[in-house]
Design an enzyme around this catalytic site. Structure first.
Site, PDB file in Angstrom:
ATOM      1  N   ASP A  91       0.965  -1.349  -0.031  1.00 55.27           N
ATOM      2  CA  ASP A  91      -0.079   0.034   0.053  1.00 55.27           C
ATOM      3  C   ASP A  91       0.747   1.315   0.055  1.00 55.27           C
ATOM      4  O   ASP A  91       0.649   2.062   0.913  1.00 55.27           O
ATOM      5  CB  ASP A  91      -0.900  -0.064   1.349  1.00 55.27           C
ATOM      6  CG  ASP A  91      -1.709  -1.108   1.442  1.00 55.27           C
ATOM      7  OD1 ASP A  91      -1.885  -1.824   0.443  1.00 55.27           O
ATOM      8  OD2 ASP A  91      -1.668  -1.650   2.585  1.00 55.27           O
ATOM      9  N   GLU A 106     -11.473  -0.240  -3.005  1.00 52.59           N
ATOM     10  CA  GLU A 106     -10.544   0.572  -1.997  1.00 52.59           C
ATOM     11  C   GLU A 106      -9.323   1.350  -2.698  1.00 52.59           C
ATOM     12  O   GLU A 106      -9.213   1.257  -3.736  1.00 52.59           O
ATOM     13  CB  GLU A 106     -10.071  -0.498  -1.234  1.00 52.59           C
ATOM     14  CG  GLU A 106      -9.220  -1.560  -1.810  1.00 52.59           C
ATOM     15  CD  GLU A 106      -8.913  -2.906  -0.778  1.00 52.59           C
ATOM     16  OE1 GLU A 106      -9.273  -2.941   0.278  1.00 52.59           O
ATOM     17  OE2 GLU A 106      -7.908  -3.733  -1.134  1.00 52.59           O
TER      18      GLU A 106
HETATM   19  O1  FUB Z   1      -3.295  -3.538   3.565  1.00 51.12           O
HETATM   20  C1  FUB Z   1      -4.372  -3.708   4.052  1.00 51.12           C
HETATM   21  C2  FUB Z   1      -5.284  -3.716   2.941  1.00 51.12           C
HETATM   22  O2  FUB Z   1      -5.185  -4.429   2.047  1.00 51.12           O
HETATM   23  C3  FUB Z   1      -5.527  -2.254   2.535  1.00 51.12           C
HETATM   24  O3  FUB Z   1      -5.822  -1.136   3.383  1.00 51.12           O
HETATM   25  C4  FUB Z   1      -5.927  -2.420   1.311  1.00 51.12           C
HETATM   26  O4  FUB Z   1      -5.870  -1.218   0.425  1.00 51.12           O
HETATM   27  C5  FUB Z   1      -5.436  -3.652   0.665  1.00 51.12           C
HETATM   28  O5  FUB Z   1      -4.153  -3.289   0.198  1.00 51.12           O
END
Ligand code: FUB
Length: 326
Positions: free
Chosen positions: A15, A226
């Site tokens: 991320d 997301e």
């Molecule tokens: O790293 C945890 C979660 O996985 C993140 O918040 C999302 O975007 C995904 O990459």
């Protein structure tokens, strides 16, 4: 295409939110760690508990790990799961925005401040009032106004807020469905001191270019899941995101940081591993995509950050540059 090498193989990182501060590239990633928790759609296996900040004088390195910048034990409201962070700079200070589950298991967004881009960061004792869900991404516009984008469905709990209040049971209903508009990411203006929301939280609308209407919930290859990110290029605002269960990075363009944004295209095909999450940054007149995959570990929850160069065509469409830096 040659697969770029990981930014670092010392730690598992994911991320990545990249920014240029004081002429240097800084990367604010999640810090993945080993766990026995089995993979599930709730994302319990992403059980991170601190953040490291990395910097580099150029995309080819060398990469400096500045050590622990913030740890869960120092954040009074946090229960578990320090997920994807971002950073911003304003008023000579640096701000780290991060999502985590509170002690009741509800994802909120917190803020922590430092005098230096690499931290350490001092967290506020409470999450940002009115914040919820995951994956905060900050953007400071040329006029100084800062914005915070956030949201993620499934384990990110965005669907639990459809009524405006947290409904735990709504986790099971998952997302919107069929021809309903997909659930929107959210945005709020940040206050001058960067510690609170200065506006109502509002929907970030992503429109289908052929209808001018919001992308449908059933359109899993284009709908928001997301990993919101906002950058500006040639006076236009580019909102990019992950499509989650179809594993794409996609983007949309608008005339205002508040949207609406019109869907354009994919940026990146699925990587190794379930999640995909990125940032886009300009550094020394070139544009870069920071993203992650699981090529170092072969496990969904142990990821590594990678970097590719991007270019824009004459219409401002994003393309991966070929060949890529090794
Ligand atoms: O790293 C945890 C979660 O996985 C993140 O918040 C999302 O975007 C995904 O990459």
């Amino acid at each position: 295409m040659t697969d770029p090498k990981p930014m670092t193989s010392e730690l598992f990182t994911a991320d990545p939110s990249a920014h240029v501060f004081n002429g240097k590239l800084y990367v604010y990633p999640s810090h993945d760690r080993e766990t026995d928790i089995q993979d599930n759609d709730n994302g319990d296996q992403y059980d991170m508990n601190d953040y490291h900040v990395f910097s580099m004088p150029s995309v080819s390195g060398p990469v400096t790990d500045h050590g622990v910048a913030l740890t869960a034990a120092d954040i009074p409201w946090v229960g578990k799961q320090l997920w994807a962070p971002d950073a911003a700079s304003k008023n000579g200070k640096y701000y780290l925005y991060f999502p985590a589950r509170d002690k009741e298991g509800v994802f909120r967004v917190g803020v922590a401040e430092s005098d230096k881009p690499e931290g350490p960061f001092k967290p506020d004792p409470e999450p940002i009032k009115g914040s919820y869900s995951i994956d905060p991404a900050s953007f400071v516009d040329d006029d100084g106004q800062a914005y915070l984008y956030f949201g993620g469905i499934w384990g990110g709990q965005l669907q639990c807020w459809r009524t405006g209040e947290f409904k735990k049971d709504a986790y099971e209903t998952m997302e919107a469905s069929g021809d309903e508009p997909a659930l929107s990411p959210r945005v709020a203006k940040l206050s001058e001191d960067m510690h609170s929301f200065a506006s109502e939280v509002q929907d970030v609308k992503i429109l289908d270019p052929s209808t001018g209407k919001e992308i449908h919930a059933s359109d899993h290859k284009r709908r928001f899941f997301e990993a919101a990110w906002l950058h500006k290029y040639n006076g236009k605002y580019y909102f990019s995101y992950s499509t989650g269960d179809t594993h794409l990075l996609a983007y949309a363009i608008g005339d205002s940081p508040l949207g609406p944004f019109t869907y354009q295209d994919k940026i990146l095909e699925p990587v190794k591993g379930w999640t995909t999450h990125h940032s886009i940054v300009e550094f020394e007149s070139k544009w870069y995509l920071f993203y992650h995959d699981t090529s170092l570990s072969g496990k969904n929850h142990l990821r590594c950050v990678k970097i590719r160069e991007l270019v824009y065509d004459a219409e401002g469409k994003i393309k991966l540059k070929e060949p890529q830096p090794k």
